[in-house]
Design a protein around this motif. Structure first.
Motif, PDB file in Angstrom:
ATOM      1  N   VAL A  58      39.354  40.255  76.371  1.00 57.56           N
ATOM      2  CA  VAL A  58      40.714  40.711  76.687  1.00 57.56           C
ATOM      3  C   VAL A  58      40.722  42.059  77.404  1.00 57.56           C
ATOM      4  O   VAL A  58      41.703  42.413  78.050  1.00 57.56           O
ATOM      5  N   ASP A  59      39.642  42.801  77.299  1.00 60.03           N
ATOM      6  CA  ASP A  59      39.590  44.071  78.009  1.00 60.03           C
ATOM      7  C   ASP A  59      39.093  43.872  79.434  1.00 60.03           C
ATOM      8  O   ASP A  59      39.820  44.069  80.381  1.00 60.03           O
ATOM      9  N   GLY A  60      37.861  43.436  79.542  1.00 56.04           N
ATOM     10  CA  GLY A  60      37.285  43.294  80.872  1.00 56.04           C
ATOM     11  C   GLY A  60      37.763  42.072  81.635  1.00 56.04           C
ATOM     12  O   GLY A  60      37.857  42.078  82.841  1.00 56.04           O
ATOM     13  N   GLY A  61      38.078  40.984  80.916  1.00 55.84           N
ATOM     14  CA  GLY A  61      38.479  39.754  81.577  1.00 55.84           C
ATOM     15  C   GLY A  61      37.312  38.816  81.847  1.00 55.84           C
ATOM     16  O   GLY A  61      37.498  37.731  82.371  1.00 55.84           O
ATOM     17  N   ASP A  62      36.114  39.238  81.511  1.00 52.45           N
ATOM     18  CA  ASP A  62      34.944  38.379  81.709  1.00 52.45           C
ATOM     19  C   ASP A  62      35.103  37.089  80.934  1.00 52.45           C
ATOM     20  O   ASP A  62      35.623  37.088  79.819  1.00 52.45           O
ATOM     21  N   VAL A  63      34.642  36.014  81.524  1.00 55.77           N
ATOM     22  CA  VAL A  63      34.690  34.728  80.851  1.00 55.77           C
ATOM     23  C   VAL A  63      33.280  34.301  80.500  1.00 55.77           C
ATOM     24  O   VAL A  63      32.415  34.229  81.362  1.00 55.77           O
ATOM     25  N   GLY A  87      39.108  37.532  72.894  1.00 52.15           N
ATOM     26  CA  GLY A  87      38.531  38.468  71.938  1.00 52.15           C
ATOM     27  C   GLY A  87      38.163  39.804  72.536  1.00 52.15           C
ATOM     28  O   GLY A  87      38.285  40.031  73.740  1.00 52.15           O
ATOM     29  N   ARG A  88      37.716  40.652  71.652  1.00 53.30           N
ATOM     30  CA  ARG A  88      37.333  42.014  72.024  1.00 53.30           C
ATOM     31  C   ARG A  88      35.921  42.218  71.492  1.00 53.30           C
ATOM     32  O   ARG A  88      35.646  41.854  70.340  1.00 53.30           O
ATOM     33  N   ARG A  89      35.056  42.732  72.320  1.00 50.66           N
ATOM     34  CA  ARG A  89      33.674  42.965  71.897  1.00 50.66           C
ATOM     35  C   ARG A  89      33.630  43.848  70.665  1.00 50.66           C
ATOM     36  O   ARG A  89      34.283  44.888  70.622  1.00 50.66           O
ATOM     37  N   GLU A 115      30.241  35.301  65.469  1.00 53.44           N
ATOM     38  CA  GLU A 115      28.833  35.084  65.789  1.00 53.44           C
ATOM     39  C   GLU A 115      28.510  35.513  67.219  1.00 53.44           C
ATOM     40  O   GLU A 115      27.420  35.970  67.518  1.00 53.44           O
ATOM     41  N   LEU A 116      29.477  35.314  68.096  1.00 54.57           N
ATOM     42  CA  LEU A 116      29.267  35.656  69.504  1.00 54.57           C
ATOM     43  C   LEU A 116      29.486  37.136  69.774  1.00 54.57           C
ATOM     44  O   LEU A 116      29.324  37.605  70.894  1.00 54.57           O
ATOM     45  N   GLY A 117      29.889  37.862  68.719  1.00 54.94           N
ATOM     46  CA  GLY A 117      30.063  39.298  68.874  1.00 54.94           C
ATOM     47  C   GLY A 117      31.460  39.727  69.286  1.00 54.94           C
ATOM     48  O   GLY A 117      31.645  40.800  69.839  1.00 54.94           O
ATOM     49  N   TYR A 118      32.430  38.842  69.035  1.00 50.62           N
ATOM     50  CA  TYR A 118      33.805  39.179  69.393  1.00 50.62           C
ATOM     51  C   TYR A 118      34.714  39.230  68.173  1.00 50.62           C
ATOM     52  O   TYR A 118      34.539  38.475  67.217  1.00 50.62           O
ATOM     53  N   GLU A 119      35.682  40.104  68.299  1.00 54.46           N
ATOM     54  CA  GLU A 119      36.746  40.154  67.312  1.00 54.46           C
ATOM     55  C   GLU A 119      37.870  39.318  67.904  1.00 54.46           C
ATOM     56  O   GLU A 119      38.365  39.619  68.997  1.00 54.46           O
ATOM     57  N   LEU A 120      38.254  38.253  67.223  1.00 52.23           N
ATOM     58  CA  LEU A 120      39.221  37.315  67.783  1.00 52.23           C
ATOM     59  C   LEU A 120      40.628  37.916  67.861  1.00 52.23           C
ATOM     60  O   LEU A 120      41.152  38.439  66.882  1.00 52.23           O
ATOM     61  N   VAL A 121      41.225  37.834  69.018  1.00 50.24           N
ATOM     62  CA  VAL A 121      42.578  38.349  69.219  1.00 50.24           C
ATOM     63  C   VAL A 121      43.576  37.196  69.245  1.00 50.24           C
ATOM     64  O   VAL A 121      44.653  37.265  68.681  1.00 50.24           O
ATOM     65  N   ASP A 122      43.193  36.138  69.919  1.00 47.02           N
ATOM     66  CA  ASP A 122      44.079  34.983  70.053  1.00 47.02           C
ATOM     67  C   ASP A 122      43.228  33.805  70.500  1.00 47.02           C
ATOM     68  O   ASP A 122      42.068  33.978  70.867  1.00 47.02           O
ATOM     69  N   HIS A 123      43.783  32.638  70.464  1.00 51.04           N
ATOM     70  CA  HIS A 123      43.063  31.489  71.013  1.00 51.04           C
ATOM     71  C   HIS A 123      44.001  30.354  71.346  1.00 51.04           C
ATOM     72  O   HIS A 123      45.121  30.305  70.863  1.00 51.04           O
TER      73      HIS A 123
END
Lengths: 135, 135
Positions: free
Chosen positions: A93-98, A130-132, B116-124
């Motif tokens: 959500v910050d960088g926009g990377d997919v 998500g956010r790293r 697991e992927l290193g993200y804090e989930l914001v939405d989906h």
DNA sequence: ATAGGTGCAAATTCTTTGCTATTAA
DNA sequence: TTAATAGCAAAGAATTTGCACCTAT
């Protein structure tokens, strides 16, 4: 050169023109999720005369044939991918990377949920925003 | 009348104009996934002078505040929903009907995958494309 | 030979924005 | 009182399409 994508198009009854061949190669080679405009730019590096209309038309055909999947992530542009097996995405959500990922637990669960709801699953899209984590 | 949505907007510092109140009510009452145009039409039945620009602006603000979620299902129109807890959808590939569902197994799994992927989930968003089973 | 594809430019469709007048706080 | 918002119409951005020409089959 007869990629799988080209073969599928021919099988579907499409004429294999030079322009189409180029667009297919661009799509096939992409390991990101290019917009129509990006596909056009990449195609132009091979043939500078190829028009954006042709790119639009080709991508629309591929979409109809389910040879690509159309997404709209954070922006409002259509973005395409060919790798139809890995349709799970985490969008930063910050960088926009997919970032793509695959998870069999998810596949299985989704399949059974669809079935429970009375549907035969044709396709699906999962997008995690998500956010790293810093930790 | 002080709906939750209205309260949240006021809390966010928005002025509660008549037009905005109407759009919020339309959104709040919707149990489908209306397009901007549909929201506009519904709003017009209450106040015939409300402009589409206002509807666009209001929906954009709501989106920024995360009070609605923006989708693009089969068509290429932006569609909105307020019910932010049930963001799982089955889209009938034949009819195009969008059916919502909720599944806690899915929620849990998605949460842990993100982690697991290193993200804090914001939405989906999850969209299943399926065909009704005849059986 | 001909059905289908291409490039170009114009048309559509969806969305945003500049401006002036209005209004909630 | 004044900063935010509305309506309108014009501008933008993305996508589609009509048409005359071209080409894979």
């Amino acid at each position: 050169m007869e990629t799988d994508l080209i073969r599928r198009c021919i099988d579907a009854g499409l004429k294999m023109t030079d322009q189409r061949r180029i667009v297919l190669k661009v799509i096939d080679d992409a390991d990101d999720h290019p917009s129509v405009d990006t596909v056009h730019q990449r195609a132009r590096t091979v043939d500078g005369t190829i028009s954006i209309a042709t790119v639009y038309r080709t991508l629309n055909v591929l979409d109809e044939l389910n040879l690509v999947r159309r997404h709209e992530f954070n922006d409002k542009l259509s973005r395409f991918e060919t790798n139809l097996d890995q349709h799970h995405h985490v969008i930063d959500v910050d960088g926009g990377d997919v970032h793509e990922f695959q998870d069999s637990r998810l596949e299985t669960l989704i399949e059974s949920i669809a079935s429970e709801l009375g549907y035969e699953l044709v396709d699906h899209k999962l997008e995690l925003y998500g956010r790293r984590k810093s930790s």
